[in-house]
Design a protein around this motif. Structure first.
Motif, short mmCIF file in Angstrom:
data_model
loop_
_atom_site.label_atom_id
_atom_site.label_comp_id
_atom_site.label_asym_id
_atom_site.label_seq_id
_atom_site.Cartn_x
_atom_site.Cartn_y
_atom_site.Cartn_z
N MET A 343 0.93 -1.31 0.01
CA MET A 343 -0.11 0.04 -0.13
C MET A 343 0.94 1.26 0.01
SD MET A 343 -2.89 -1.39 2.70
CE MET A 343 -3.38 0.16 3.26
N GLY A 344 1.95 1.47 0.91
CA GLY A 344 2.75 2.37 0.83
C GLY A 344 3.72 2.61 -0.14
N THR A 345 3.82 1.54 -1.11
CA THR A 345 4.80 1.75 -2.31
C THR A 345 4.22 1.45 -3.57
OG1 THR A 345 5.62 -0.59 -2.02
CG2 THR A 345 6.90 0.99 -0.90
N ALA A 346 3.95 0.27 -4.06
CA ALA A 346 3.50 0.07 -5.40
C ALA A 346 2.07 0.35 -5.63
CB ALA A 346 3.55 -1.66 -5.65
N ASN A 347 1.57 0.16 -4.61
CA ASN A 347 -0.20 0.65 -4.74
C ASN A 347 -0.26 2.16 -5.00
OD1 ASN A 347 -0.52 -1.93 -4.38
ND2 ASN A 347 -2.24 -1.73 -2.63
N GLY A 348 0.63 2.77 -4.27
CA GLY A 348 0.61 4.27 -4.28
C GLY A 348 1.12 4.97 -5.57
N ALA A 349 2.21 4.14 -6.22
CA ALA A 349 2.71 4.68 -7.41
C ALA A 349 1.68 4.39 -8.47
CB ALA A 349 3.80 3.75 -7.84
N LYS A 350 0.84 3.25 -8.49
CA LYS A 350 -0.11 3.14 -9.42
C LYS A 350 -1.13 3.94 -9.47
CE LYS A 350 -3.81 -0.19 -10.59
NZ LYS A 350 -4.42 -1.49 -10.26
N ALA A 351 -1.34 4.46 -8.34
CA ALA A 351 -2.70 5.38 -7.79
C ALA A 351 -2.39 6.83 -8.74
CB ALA A 351 -2.94 5.51 -6.39
N ILE A 352 -1.14 7.22 -8.44
CA ILE A 352 -0.72 8.65 -8.93
C ILE A 352 -0.14 8.73 -10.14
CG2 ILE A 352 -0.39 9.36 -6.37
CD1 ILE A 352 2.34 9.31 -6.59
N GLY A 353 -0.42 7.49 -10.96
CA GLY A 353 0.35 7.81 -12.34
C GLY A 353 1.53 7.38 -12.86
N PHE A 354 2.34 7.15 -11.72
CA PHE A 354 3.76 6.37 -11.79
C PHE A 354 3.90 4.92 -12.01
CE2 PHE A 354 4.24 10.76 -10.05
CZ PHE A 354 5.05 11.39 -11.20
N GLU A 355 3.56 4.22 -12.91
CA GLU A 355 3.40 3.02 -13.25
C GLU A 355 4.64 2.25 -13.33
OE1 GLU A 355 0.80 1.35 -13.09
OE2 GLU A 355 -0.85 2.72 -13.78
N ASP A 356 6.00 2.94 -13.45
CA ASP A 356 7.50 2.54 -13.67
C ASP A 356 8.06 2.57 -12.42
OD1 ASP A 356 7.54 5.34 -13.96
OD2 ASP A 356 8.55 5.16 -15.74
N THR A 357 7.41 2.70 -11.45
CA THR A 357 7.99 2.79 -9.93
C THR A 357 7.27 1.92 -8.98
OG1 THR A 357 9.19 4.44 -8.59
CG2 THR A 357 6.96 5.00 -9.26
N GLY A 358 7.70 1.98 -7.68
CA GLY A 358 7.13 1.38 -6.41
C GLY A 358 7.36 -0.12 -6.50
N VAL A 359 8.33 -0.49 -7.22
CA VAL A 359 8.89 -2.02 -7.12
C VAL A 359 10.41 -1.96 -7.83
CG1 VAL A 359 8.76 -4.41 -8.44
CG2 VAL A 359 6.61 -2.98 -7.84
N LEU A 360 11.19 -2.58 -7.13
CA LEU A 360 12.55 -2.81 -7.44
C LEU A 360 12.81 -3.83 -8.43
CD1 LEU A 360 14.57 -1.92 -4.28
CD2 LEU A 360 13.56 -0.42 -5.65
N ALA A 361 12.90 -3.62 -9.73
CA ALA A 361 13.25 -4.58 -10.61
C ALA A 361 13.89 -3.97 -11.85
CB ALA A 361 11.67 -5.41 -11.17
N GLU A 362 14.65 -4.85 -12.59
CA GLU A 362 15.24 -4.36 -13.81
C GLU A 362 14.24 -3.59 -14.82
OE1 GLU A 362 17.84 -7.18 -15.36
OE2 GLU A 362 19.01 -7.61 -13.63
N GLY A 363 14.71 -2.12 -15.06
CA GLY A 363 13.71 -1.66 -16.11
C GLY A 363 13.02 -0.72 -15.36
N MET A 364 12.88 -0.60 -13.95
CA MET A 364 11.92 -0.01 -13.43
C MET A 364 12.73 1.44 -12.90
SD MET A 364 9.09 -1.08 -13.00
CE MET A 364 8.03 -0.60 -11.80
N LYS A 365 12.11 2.53 -12.57
CA LYS A 365 12.72 3.81 -12.14
C LYS A 365 13.31 3.61 -11.05
CE LYS A 365 11.76 7.17 -15.19
NZ LYS A 365 12.78 8.02 -15.65
#
Length: 435
Positions: A343-365
């Protein structure tokens, strides 16, 4: 392999679907994105800068999905008061005195506080939003900013004047600006400050701009009653009727929802910003978050403004979100650490329009924070996800990275003059808060 930054010997919480934890791992960053993530060091790597993460925990930056950052100016000013009196009798009179300069410095203070506590992106709703965009641009943080198409007051009277062109201009100037670090939504303060006509107009404007809406929704029982009186239906239902829910919606609070409201939010894909500290402090109630999650609603976390919290500490919000619902439902298996952390990371990033963050994975911001876990309250080191939600404090954040840029290291800002911000805020507070 060429890297701008290599972080070595660090424990990593990826927050991907597996909630993977990598011990003593390696994180490589190139051109603002994660280009290497493994337990093994990269072979034949050349890097411009190296950080030793020994004793650190790396995780995605926190996302504060609902705040009014410049309300740091009213911190500890009007406490222990019901929301309606707090807002109309105390906050609105101070806000009537605000200038663009005030909002700039209040926002700078809010951003400094958020960065210090591991927030790499936030959603803001306030006034003088050009100054908020200026502060975001200067500091390197990410933000979803919104602009109201309605001016509520003129000469002290409620008028609801159409300012749609100002919202269009704001969107055109700032959406995807600051190297893509700013997103712009349409602001709908609430169904009680808008009316049916202005709700429909705002929805139409958001569709025209192909963007979303940020709204306060059903925060109090007073709003429940006003919606019944003004519309003959719930706030969620009038939003559906007027088309507000036909675009991406970030709905703050959502404390007093009916079962039908919950189904509508699920049907329309609304994201809910849960603000446990503010809702508790103002006596607004406790949102039905476990039921929302059960239905598959995207629930994220926000602090609200520092006038009603009284801080912008997302670690506190995660901890409260985990504990409050367990206690009220008398069920210790509700709101597990992994759920709250998402809720504090990936869900929040999705909610505010930053789909390429909130997760640590290759290719993500590369929006990453490092938490210093070499402190007594982290020992013995067992479950890293539980560590973040139940043990970590905002002051444990050592390093903050946004788009691969180090904004804070060893708890020292690299580009913010914190002392000047504190001086300016203290200097202007006397004029604002005099009764």
């Amino acid at each position: 392999m060429k890297l701008d930054l290599l972080i070595k010997n660090v424990d990593i919480i990826t927050m991907d679907d597996r909630n993977m934890v990598i011990h003593d791992g390696f994180l490589g960053i190139s051109d603002g994105r994660i280009s290497y993530l493994s337990q093994k060091p990269p072979e034949n790597a050349a890097f411009k800068k190296e950080l030793d993460g020994k004793g650190m925990l790396a995780m995605p930056g926190l996302v504060n999905t609902h705040t009014h950052s410049a309300m740091t100016l009213m911190r500890n000013y009007a406490d222990d008061i019901a929301l309606e009196s707090w807002l109309f009798d105390n906050i609105f009179p101070v806000e009537a005195k605000l200038t663009d300069k005030d909002v700039y410095w209040g926002t700078m203070l809010g951003i400094a506080e958020m960065l210090r506590s591991g927030v790499t992106a936030f959603a803001d709703m306030y006034m003088f939003m050009d100054e908020v965009a200026r502060a975001v641009t200067e500091t390197g943080i990410k933000a979803n900013l919104c602009k109201s198409p309605v001016q509520f007051f003129e000469d002290g009277e409620l008028k609801r004047l159409d300012k749609s062109q100002g919202t269009v201009d704001y969107y055109n100037q700032y959406h995807n600006s600051a190297q893509g670090r700013i997103k712009v939504f349409v602001e709908i303060h609430s169904t009680y400050m808008f009316n049916e006509r202005t709700l429909a107009n705002a929805a139409s404007l958001a569709k025209q701009l192909n963007t979303g809406v940020h709204i306060h929704l059903l925060e109090t029982t007073a709003e429940v009653e006003s919606s019944k009186r003004d519309y003959g239906m719930t706030s969620v239902e009038i939003c559906k009727k007027t088309g507000v829910l036909d675009v991406p919606v970030l709905a703050a609070h959502c404390v007093h929802l009916t079962d039908s409201d919950l189904e509508i939010l699920k049907e329309k894909g609304v994201s809910v910003a849960h603000n446990p500290a503010s809702n508790l402090k103002l006596g607004s109630g406790i949102a039905r978050i476990p039921e929302m999650l059960e239905r598959g609603i995207n629930v994220c976390l926000g602090t609200d403004g520092a006038a009603s919290n009284n801080n912008l500490n997302m670690f506190e919000e995660m901890n409260l979100a985990a504990l409050v619902h367990k206690g009220t439902a008398m069920d210790p298996q509700l709101m597990k650490a992994a759920t709250v952390l998402k809720m504090g990371t990936a869900n929040g990033a999705k909610a505010i329009g930053f789909e390429d963050t909130g997760v640590l994975a290759e290719g993500m911001k590369a929006d990453i924070i490092l938490i210093d876990t070499d402190k007594p309250h982290f020992y013995p080191k067992n479950n890293p996800l539980s560590t973040v939600v139940y043990s970590a404090q905002a002051s444990d954040v050592d390093t903050v990275i946004v788009d691969g840029n180090i904004l804070m290291q060893n708890r020292q800002f690299t580009g913010i003059d914190e002392e000047k911000i504190k001086y300016e805020v203290q200097a202007l507070s006397g004029r604002l808060l005099s009764r």
